[in-house]
Design a protein around this motif. Structure first.
Motif, mmCIF file in Angstrom:
data_model
loop_
_atom_site.group_PDB
_atom_site.id
_atom_site.type_symbol
_atom_site.label_atom_id
_atom_site.label_comp_id
_atom_site.label_asym_id
_atom_site.label_seq_id
_atom_site.Cartn_x
_atom_site.Cartn_y
_atom_site.Cartn_z
ATOM 1 N N LEU A 61 37.280 41.486 33.799
ATOM 2 C CA LEU A 61 38.259 41.329 34.783
ATOM 3 C C LEU A 61 38.665 39.577 35.100
ATOM 4 O O LEU A 61 39.684 38.821 35.271
ATOM 5 C CB LEU A 61 38.728 41.772 35.888
ATOM 6 N N LYS A 62 37.953 38.742 35.800
ATOM 7 C CA LYS A 62 38.006 37.528 36.179
ATOM 8 C C LYS A 62 37.942 36.745 35.322
ATOM 9 O O LYS A 62 39.294 35.956 35.660
ATOM 10 C CB LYS A 62 36.427 37.629 36.981
ATOM 11 N N SER A 63 37.130 36.814 34.634
ATOM 12 C CA SER A 63 36.856 36.090 33.280
ATOM 13 C C SER A 63 38.228 35.812 32.199
ATOM 14 O O SER A 63 38.388 35.208 32.170
ATOM 15 C CB SER A 63 36.086 36.142 32.280
ATOM 16 N N LEU A 64 38.797 37.277 31.819
ATOM 17 C CA LEU A 64 40.710 37.527 31.415
ATOM 18 C C LEU A 64 41.304 36.301 32.491
ATOM 19 O O LEU A 64 42.164 36.318 31.867
ATOM 20 C CB LEU A 64 40.993 38.541 31.334
ATOM 21 N N ALA A 65 41.208 36.919 33.788
ATOM 22 C CA ALA A 65 42.165 36.427 35.085
ATOM 23 C C ALA A 65 41.905 34.738 34.912
ATOM 24 O O ALA A 65 43.519 34.257 34.490
ATOM 25 C CB ALA A 65 41.899 37.031 36.417
ATOM 26 N N ASP A 66 41.013 34.218 34.918
ATOM 27 C CA ASP A 66 40.912 32.748 34.590
ATOM 28 C C ASP A 66 41.278 32.257 33.464
ATOM 29 O O ASP A 66 41.509 31.276 33.515
ATOM 30 C CB ASP A 66 39.035 31.917 34.763
ATOM 31 N N HIS A 67 41.307 32.478 32.118
ATOM 32 C CA HIS A 67 41.589 32.656 31.005
ATOM 33 C C HIS A 67 43.545 32.034 30.993
ATOM 34 O O HIS A 67 43.942 31.410 30.298
ATOM 35 C CB HIS A 67 40.748 33.685 29.618
ATOM 36 N N LEU A 68 43.328 33.370 31.450
ATOM 37 C CA LEU A 68 45.315 33.378 32.073
ATOM 38 C C LEU A 68 45.755 32.332 32.588
ATOM 39 O O LEU A 68 47.066 31.545 32.576
ATOM 40 C CB LEU A 68 45.280 34.847 32.437
ATOM 41 N N VAL A 105 36.591 54.772 36.690
ATOM 42 C CA VAL A 105 37.744 53.821 35.591
ATOM 43 C C VAL A 105 38.907 54.492 36.141
ATOM 44 O O VAL A 105 40.027 53.546 36.244
ATOM 45 C CB VAL A 105 37.684 53.985 34.035
ATOM 46 N N ASN A 106 39.318 54.942 36.751
ATOM 47 C CA ASN A 106 40.871 55.967 37.071
ATOM 48 C C ASN A 106 41.305 55.864 38.665
ATOM 49 O O ASN A 106 41.961 55.161 38.717
ATOM 50 C CB ASN A 106 41.208 57.761 36.612
ATOM 51 N N ALA A 107 40.244 55.226 39.081
ATOM 52 C CA ALA A 107 40.986 55.160 40.573
ATOM 53 C C ALA A 107 40.233 53.568 41.248
ATOM 54 O O ALA A 107 40.852 53.275 41.687
ATOM 55 C CB ALA A 107 40.077 56.087 40.926
ATOM 56 N N VAL A 108 39.114 53.571 40.375
ATOM 57 C CA VAL A 108 38.778 52.091 41.570
ATOM 58 C C VAL A 108 39.089 51.296 40.428
ATOM 59 O O VAL A 108 39.655 49.194 40.892
ATOM 60 C CB VAL A 108 37.562 52.093 41.673
ATOM 61 N N ALA A 109 38.850 50.609 39.188
ATOM 62 C CA ALA A 109 39.355 49.932 38.397
ATOM 63 C C ALA A 109 40.294 49.259 39.065
ATOM 64 O O ALA A 109 40.460 48.442 38.609
ATOM 65 C CB ALA A 109 39.182 50.149 36.935
ATOM 66 N N PRO A 110 41.723 50.427 38.604
ATOM 67 C CA PRO A 110 42.810 49.716 38.956
ATOM 68 C C PRO A 110 44.024 48.997 40.028
ATOM 69 O O PRO A 110 43.782 47.954 39.801
ATOM 70 C CB PRO A 110 43.674 50.899 38.487
ATOM 71 N N VAL A 111 42.605 48.956 41.049
ATOM 72 C CA VAL A 111 42.438 48.334 42.576
ATOM 73 C C VAL A 111 42.235 47.430 41.959
ATOM 74 O O VAL A 111 42.575 45.567 42.182
ATOM 75 C CB VAL A 111 41.697 48.778 43.488
ATOM 76 N N TYR A 112 41.337 46.847 41.149
ATOM 77 C CA TYR A 112 40.584 45.469 40.968
ATOM 78 C C TYR A 112 41.115 44.827 39.518
ATOM 79 O O TYR A 112 41.809 43.361 39.833
ATOM 80 C CB TYR A 112 39.023 45.832 40.594
ATOM 81 N N VAL A 113 41.897 45.831 39.304
ATOM 82 C CA VAL A 113 43.138 44.945 38.146
ATOM 83 C C VAL A 113 43.981 44.010 38.655
ATOM 84 O O VAL A 113 44.639 43.217 38.378
ATOM 85 C CB VAL A 113 43.303 46.242 36.790
ATOM 86 N N ALA A 114 44.472 45.195 40.061
ATOM 87 C CA ALA A 114 45.673 44.724 40.616
ATOM 88 C C ALA A 114 45.506 43.410 41.357
ATOM 89 O O ALA A 114 45.910 42.553 41.736
ATOM 90 C CB ALA A 114 46.488 45.579 41.180
ATOM 91 N N SER A 115 44.101 43.279 41.621
ATOM 92 C CA SER A 115 43.671 41.958 42.502
ATOM 93 C C SER A 115 43.187 41.173 41.601
ATOM 94 O O SER A 115 43.833 40.257 41.896
ATOM 95 C CB SER A 115 41.969 42.564 43.566
ATOM 96 N N ALA A 116 42.934 41.371 40.430
ATOM 97 C CA ALA A 116 42.734 39.746 39.873
ATOM 98 C C ALA A 116 44.137 39.602 39.392
ATOM 99 O O ALA A 116 43.892 37.980 39.163
ATOM 100 C CB ALA A 116 41.902 40.714 37.938
#
Ligand SMILES: NC(=O)c1ccc[n+]([C@@H]2O[C@H](COP(=O)([O-])OP(=O)(O)OC[C@H]3O[C@@H](n4cnc5c(N)ncnc54)[C@H](OP(=O)(O)O)[C@@H]3O)[C@@H](O)[C@H]2O)c1
Length: 198
Positions: A61-68, A105-116
């Motif tokens: 996620l971080k590398s995708l956010a950096d890439h953007l 995948v369903n509860a934790v990851a979306p929080v990290y996606v939103a944060s990224a």
């Protein structure tokens, strides 16, 4: 041209979101779990960019956010989800590692996606984050029990989304959980939702 970023586009609702937003002339960034999905995504007409990312990997996620970099995301759709088959016993619990994987995948990851992607959404015009929930995650609506991993993960997602809506209000971001109804996604996958009668 507004931009949408959608997780879990290999199949089902995520793929259809990508197709429809592209046909409405949005710039679409799709996140797929499988590398092989690139060919299918490439066939979608419009401005569609493919990213092969496991949403439960903060490093990816971080590398995708950096890439953007400075790009804006008007609408971030947290759609990716996973499931665990029923196990034995009265509660039909899956293996504990499977239960934990579904929570991740369903509860934790979306929080990290939103944060990224917090800053990318904050600098956009529309400033929207959507979490694809389900009535299976409703405590009040649960009259049939079972499906512990999926239900618990989606209930936890509701709380996470609420906190994100409070914490990101400072950016003017609106965050919401939406239940899509019962959707007959990929053949052979439909049984996953057989207890749902929306
Ligand atoms: N269909 C319904 O009736 C219904 C009802 C209520 C709510 N929903 C919700 O709607 C959303 C979409 O459901 P759907 O029916 O379209 O399910 P689906 O066909 O299984 O699609 C889910 C997508 O998420 C991907 N995914 C899973 N784990 C991932 C990860 N770690 N990283 C990135 N992508 C990942 C899956 O890839 P793989 O297939 O390769 O694992 C798949 O492409 C889900 O949030 C679901 O809970 C659906």
């Amino acid at each position: 041209m507004p931009t949408v970023r959608i997780t879990g586009c290999d199949y089902g609702i995520g793929f259809e979101f990508a197709r429809q937003y592209a046909s409405d002339n949005w710039r679409v960034h799709v996140i797929c779990l499988e590398e092989d999905s690139e060919q299918k995504i490439a066939a979608v007409p419009g401005d569609v960019q493919f990213h092969n990312v496991d949403v439960s990997s903060p490093t990816m996620l971080k590398s995708l956010a950096d890439h953007l970099q400075e790009e804006a995301i008007d609408l971030l759709i947290n759609n990716a989800a996973t499931f665990a088959p029923d196990g034995p016993g009265t509660l039909m619990l899956p293996d504990i590692d499977e239960f934990t994987r579904v929570m991740k995948v369903n509860a934790v990851a979306p929080v990290y996606v939103a944060s990224a992607f917090e800053q990318h959404v904050a600098r956009s015009e529309h400033k929207l984050i959507v979490f694809i929930g389900t009535r299976s995650g409703s405590i009040g609506d649960n009259t049939s029990g079972g499906h512990y991993a999926y239900r618990c993960s989606k209930t936890a997602l509701n709380m996470a989304a609420k906190s994100i809506s409070v914490d990101f209000a400072k950016h003017g971001i609106c965050a919401a959980v939406l239940h899509p109804g019962s959707v007959a996604t990929e053949t052979g996958r439909v049984g996953r939702y057989q207890w749902l009668k929306a």
